[in-house]
Design an enzyme around this catalytic site. Sequence first.
Site, PDB file in Angstrom:
ATOM      1  N   CYS A  77       6.690  -7.657   6.527  1.00  0.00           N
ATOM      2  CA  CYS A  77       7.897  -7.338   7.290  1.00  0.00           C
ATOM      3  C   CYS A  77       8.255  -8.360   8.075  1.00  0.00           C
ATOM      4  CB  CYS A  77       7.644  -6.147   7.843  1.00  0.00           C
ATOM      5  SG  CYS A  77       9.093  -5.388   8.877  1.00  0.00           S
ATOM      6  N   GLU A 125       0.884  -1.157  -0.096  1.00  0.00           N
ATOM      7  CA  GLU A 125      -0.139  -0.042  -0.085  1.00  0.00           C
ATOM      8  C   GLU A 125       0.872   1.252   0.045  1.00  0.00           C
ATOM      9  OE1 GLU A 125      -3.492  -2.248   2.584  1.00  0.00           O
ATOM     10  OE2 GLU A 125      -2.789  -0.320   3.369  1.00  0.00           O
ATOM     11  N   CYS A 147       3.571   8.215   1.533  1.00  0.00           N
ATOM     12  CA  CYS A 147       4.258   6.918   2.318  1.00  0.00           C
ATOM     13  C   CYS A 147       4.568   6.127   1.547  1.00  0.00           C
ATOM     14  CB  CYS A 147       3.299   6.973   3.626  1.00  0.00           C
ATOM     15  SG  CYS A 147       3.716   5.518   4.635  1.00  0.00           S
ATOM     16  N   CYS A 177       2.364  -3.568  15.103  1.00  0.00           N
ATOM     17  CA  CYS A 177       2.207  -3.231  13.725  1.00  0.00           C
ATOM     18  C   CYS A 177       1.486  -4.227  12.962  1.00  0.00           C
ATOM     19  CB  CYS A 177       3.766  -2.908  12.964  1.00  0.00           C
ATOM     20  SG  CYS A 177       3.810  -2.624  11.309  1.00  0.00           S
ATOM     21  N   CYS A 190      -1.143   5.178  10.074  1.00  0.00           N
ATOM     22  CA  CYS A 190       0.174   4.481  10.211  1.00  0.00           C
ATOM     23  C   CYS A 190       0.016   2.927  10.938  1.00  0.00           C
ATOM     24  CB  CYS A 190       0.965   5.060  11.397  1.00  0.00           C
ATOM     25  SG  CYS A 190       1.559   6.768  10.815  1.00  0.00           S
ATOM     26  N   CYS A 243       7.261  -6.157  14.832  1.00  0.00           N
ATOM     27  CA  CYS A 243       6.942  -5.291  16.204  1.00  0.00           C
ATOM     28  C   CYS A 243       5.495  -5.572  16.577  1.00  0.00           C
ATOM     29  CB  CYS A 243       7.194  -3.876  15.734  1.00  0.00           C
ATOM     30  SG  CYS A 243       8.886  -3.528  14.931  1.00  0.00           S
TER      31      CYS A 243
HETATM   32  N1  SAH Z   1       9.849  -0.548   9.244  1.00  0.00           N
HETATM   33  C1  SAH Z   1       9.935   0.939   9.557  1.00  0.00           C
HETATM   34  C2  SAH Z   1       9.007   1.784   8.483  1.00  0.00           C
HETATM   35  C3  SAH Z   1       7.765   1.354   8.528  1.00  0.00           C
HETATM   36  S1  SAH Z   1       6.630   1.424  10.053  1.00  0.00           S
HETATM   37  C4  SAH Z   1       9.970   1.438  10.556  1.00  0.00           C
HETATM   38  O1  SAH Z   1       9.615   0.647  11.651  1.00  0.00           O
HETATM   39  O2  SAH Z   1      10.391   2.457  11.015  1.00  0.00           O
HETATM   40  C5  SAH Z   1       6.457   3.309   9.882  1.00  0.00           C
HETATM   41  C6  SAH Z   1       5.975   3.894  11.126  1.00  0.00           C
HETATM   42  O3  SAH Z   1       4.714   3.713  11.641  1.00  0.00           O
HETATM   43  C7  SAH Z   1       6.906   3.438  12.356  1.00  0.00           C
HETATM   44  O4  SAH Z   1       7.583   4.485  13.341  1.00  0.00           O
HETATM   45  C8  SAH Z   1       6.151   2.458  13.158  1.00  0.00           C
HETATM   46  O5  SAH Z   1       6.384   2.406  14.226  1.00  0.00           O
HETATM   47  C9  SAH Z   1       4.775   3.076  12.982  1.00  0.00           C
HETATM   48  N2  SAH Z   1       3.612   2.443  13.324  1.00  0.00           N
HETATM   49  C10 SAH Z   1       3.560   0.759  13.119  1.00  0.00           C
HETATM   50  N3  SAH Z   1       2.479   0.367  13.492  1.00  0.00           N
HETATM   51  C11 SAH Z   1       1.657   1.398  14.005  1.00  0.00           C
HETATM   52  C12 SAH Z   1       0.420   1.609  14.612  1.00  0.00           C
HETATM   53  N4  SAH Z   1      -0.565   0.255  14.931  1.00  0.00           N
HETATM   54  N5  SAH Z   1      -0.012   2.878  15.255  1.00  0.00           N
HETATM   55  C13 SAH Z   1       0.835   3.723  15.133  1.00  0.00           C
HETATM   56  N6  SAH Z   1       2.066   3.629  14.339  1.00  0.00           N
HETATM   57  C14 SAH Z   1       2.382   2.666  14.076  1.00  0.00           C
HETATM   58 FE1  SF4 Z   2       8.229  -3.797  10.403  1.00  0.00          FE
HETATM   59 FE2  SF4 Z   2       6.277  -2.706  11.186  1.00  0.00          FE
HETATM   60 FE3  SF4 Z   2       8.187  -2.925  12.759  1.00  0.00          FE
HETATM   61 FE4  SF4 Z   2       8.445  -1.121  10.790  1.00  0.00          FE
HETATM   62  S1  SF4 Z   2       6.941  -1.195  12.721  1.00  0.00           S
HETATM   63  S2  SF4 Z   2       9.885  -2.632  11.466  1.00  0.00           S
HETATM   64  S3  SF4 Z   2       7.129  -2.438   9.148  1.00  0.00           S
HETATM   65  S4  SF4 Z   2       7.147  -4.604  12.085  1.00  0.00           S
END
Ligand code: SAH
Ligand code: SF4
Length: 387
Positions: A116, A96, A109, A123, A359, A120
């Site tokens: 991935c 996306e 974005c 996410c 996000c 995390c």
């Molecule tokens: N992998 C990279 C880039 C993609 S994630 C990274 O982790 O930085 C981009 C941003 O979205 C990151 O700061 C991540 O922590 C945030 N993010 C992921 N899941 C989220 C959620 N459920 N609510 C708010 N921010 C989130």
């Molecule tokens: Fe991967 Fe999501 Fe963690 Fe970014 S925040 S490194 S996209 S699992």
Amino acid sequence: MSTNEEKINLLGLTLPKMQAFFSELGEKPFRASQTLKWIHQRGVVEIDDMTDISKALREKMKAVAEIKLPLITQELRSNDGSCKWIVQVASGSSVEMVYIPEAGRGTLCVSSQAGCSLDCSFCATGKQGFNSNLTVAEVIGQLWWANQKLAGFGVKPAAEWDESGARVAQNPRPISNIVMMGMGEPLLNFDNVMDALSLMMEDQAYGLSKRRVTISTSGVVPAIDRLKDFTDASLAISLHAPNDELRSQIVPINKKYPIKELLRASSDYMSTLGERRVAVIEYTLIAGVNDHRQHARELAELLKNFPCKINLIPFNPFSLSDYKRPSSSSISNFRQILHEAGYTVTVRTTRADDIGAACGQLVGEVGDNTRRSQRYADAAAQRITVQ
Ligand code: SAH
Ligand code: SF4
């Protein structure tokens, strides 16, 4: 295999690689800038439409090369002006990309991977696991498409303003800023992402300012250490916790590369950029997990020698997660503590959640909700078994 599949995709070639391509054909290097302009600035996808290139050379190019875009399979437009597109990539997965309009700028974005591997805990992309790395053409193709689509909707080119509010430049296309914050960890698809960044900032292609192109990483330290040799883009660090114990629970890569190493590598990179550029610390606020006042104080202490701005991102809920977004008072308390400690702090406003594009909500499905719920249920079941 059809001959088409063996052709070079000109969409993914940086200026030096395009020059090498023409030199192989026995042609002059200036053909490279000519071709980049046709593809990225004028949006041409047929080699035959490059009318200032002779027919003979076009035939030579067509025999070995083509311009192949990723496929847009769905378009969603939010009430707030944001747009989300689902992009199908060669591996068969979809990713996306999201456009966020703001006063004086248009941010895209961009995704770097389908899924991935880093998992995390907060996410949605991480819940899918890793599927594939995007090619250079699939990364830059997102910017190509977004500019075309937005121009088609009549979105005006994004103006650039200086701090006093005066307009300093007119970006020729609707997208003025890129954040590599879509699906995936950009630094785990290093080579392709570096080439795509180079096209974003290349004057013959999109010509975006290095300050307006941001790599976001959850902390792949060896890759941050290599960055300076490839790019001078801006850096955002997804920190999300002020100490290793908590960070390792929510950002598992922290067990491999703890906070101290992450901040060391990031400061080294930022110091090569000079010009008073600072990193952005991203901190997703999750109720009862990392949003306590004590966490804010600890964060202020941790970052005291690290030149940065802090961006707080209230957690965006999604179906597989039990996490909750903190109350507005707890968000503002957290912000206030950091502010009083002297930091520049912004709280990211949630955009486009009516189209599932906020996000962390990006999952790249193609609108098949039955399959999506089934996959979420499967993933949930697996996680319960694992624990
Ligand atoms: N992998 C990279 C880039 C993609 S994630 C990274 O982790 O930085 C981009 C941003 O979205 C990151 O700061 C991540 O922590 C945030 N993010 C992921 N899941 C989220 C959620 N459920 N609510 C708010 N921010 C989130
Ligand atoms: Fe991967 Fe999501 Fe963690 Fe970014 S925040 S490194 S996209 S699992």
